[in-house]
Scaffold this active site. Sequence first.
Site, PDB file in Angstrom:
ATOM      1  N   LYS A   1       0.971  -1.301   0.060  1.00 56.55           N
ATOM      2  CA  LYS A   1       0.110  -0.220  -0.025  1.00 56.55           C
ATOM      3  C   LYS A   1       0.836   1.205  -0.029  1.00 56.55           C
ATOM      4  CE  LYS A   1      -2.864   3.518   1.252  1.00 56.55           C
ATOM      5  NZ  LYS A   1      -2.304   4.653   1.418  1.00 56.55           N
TER       6      LYS A   1
ATOM      7  N   GLU B   1       9.088   2.153  11.362  1.00 56.34           N
ATOM      8  CA  GLU B   1      10.115   3.284  10.847  1.00 56.34           C
ATOM      9  C   GLU B   1       9.297   4.604  11.025  1.00 56.34           C
ATOM     10  OE1 GLU B   1      13.061   0.602   8.231  1.00 56.34           O
ATOM     11  OE2 GLU B   1      11.328   1.362   7.484  1.00 56.34           O
TER      12      GLU B   1
ATOM     13  N   GLU C   1       9.352  16.983  14.695  1.00 51.45           N
ATOM     14  CA  GLU C   1      10.201  17.059  13.514  1.00 51.45           C
ATOM     15  C   GLU C   1       9.603  17.927  12.436  1.00 51.45           C
ATOM     16  OE1 GLU C   1      11.356  13.499  10.584  1.00 51.45           O
ATOM     17  OE2 GLU C   1       9.242  13.282  11.551  1.00 51.45           O
TER      18      GLU C   1
ATOM     19  N   CYS D   1      13.810  11.045   6.871  1.00 50.72           N
ATOM     20  CA  CYS D   1      13.731  10.609   8.267  1.00 50.72           C
ATOM     21  C   CYS D   1      15.182  10.760   9.145  1.00 50.72           C
ATOM     22  CB  CYS D   1      13.190   9.341   8.786  1.00 50.72           C
ATOM     23  SG  CYS D   1      14.047   7.998   7.912  1.00 50.72           S
TER      24      CYS D   1
END
Length: 427
Positions: A169, A242, A370, A276
Amino acid sequence: MTSYVAGTPVQNDSILEVKSPYDNRVVGTVTLANASHVEQAIQAGLKGGKALTRYDRFSILDKARQLLIARKDQFAQTISAESGLAIREANYETGRAHDVLLFAAMESLKDDGQIFSCDISPQGKARKIFTLREPVALAVCITPFNHPLNQVVHKLAPALAVGTPVILKPSEKTPLTAILLTELLYEAGLPHYMLSTLLGPTKEIAEPLVKDPRVDIVSFTGSVAVGKHIASSVGYKKVILELGGNDPLIIMEDADMDTAVHLAAEGSFRNSGQRCTAVKRILIHEKIKDAFLEKFLEKAKTYTCGDPADPETKVGTVIDEPAAIYLESVVNKAVEQGAKVLLGGKRKGALLEPTVIDNVPRDAQMIVQESFGPLAPILTFKDIDDAIALSNSTAYGLSSGIVTHNMDYALRFIKELKVGTVNINEV
């Protein structure tokens, strides 16, 4: 383009338009799947077919690698068009995806068992234990927008190397590259039951997939909020998450200045800062801040932003205008707290200039959370103890970069930073 259920194009009236973040033009359409297609994909994966030998799996992945090389321009252009990433970044990503296919193909040829001796204790006997590693029956892989090809390959290639069927997906923001890869894998000889690629509403596609007890493992890369939701709802199965990062680059007083400047710029601005493991905070010893800033600002000016298709562009857009608006807002909030924008900060649609912000408070939103974009917030520290405390002060602990020649410093950071990786003189 279309979703695929075990190699069969989905028939549905629901169509997703994929638009360029740069100029909002339609760059492709995708036929969406629905709940019935989820069930078909699960049944196809579990039913399977002829078992693939190691050589079969190697041959498929190696053929996919060769096809990717032949079509690297098509893939790079698709990545850039749907994500807004600069074409140079898209070309680099295509190269990385090639490497992953190569490594996975090599892994598929390796033996998968171990032998253990039992006569190693007073109660032990002189016999052997043989172990065998077997593929799980079905995996669900959910990928993000920021690396439309490489993130997908990172999940698919290892699974296919060991013979695990996958339902993929991909992100609805960047699905075109994932579908191109799906078609490439079929062409390389992958049996259709080994891969289904489904796009569609979260409640119809992603949620049923992660909750279904017939799925053995869910691998997800994306936001913390979604990752926590998945973890709380998958039930009794393996989960690989993750999630986000708030990675510091820590520049000590003995740092090589040219190295520090290069790493700060590349770490903050490559891939529009949407990694990331990108540098999200630049922590610099107070004694060398002024000297660093002088050189860093000159370097940052070379990171031109604009049309992603232009080979001279170094920084393209972020993923969409709402993301750029959010980044603009956290910069403005930091300024209200006393920070100063030294370079960039201007936004046009989804295009946000590479931005250097000085004197950023330690409790500013862009520091605590973040900030997924081309921002370079500057903070100072007084000594290594302060640097470690500042680095560890957020809820994120993914990666870090350290610029120093001092081995004692390096060892302390390796031992005391609460992060997954500590990169010395690297990001």
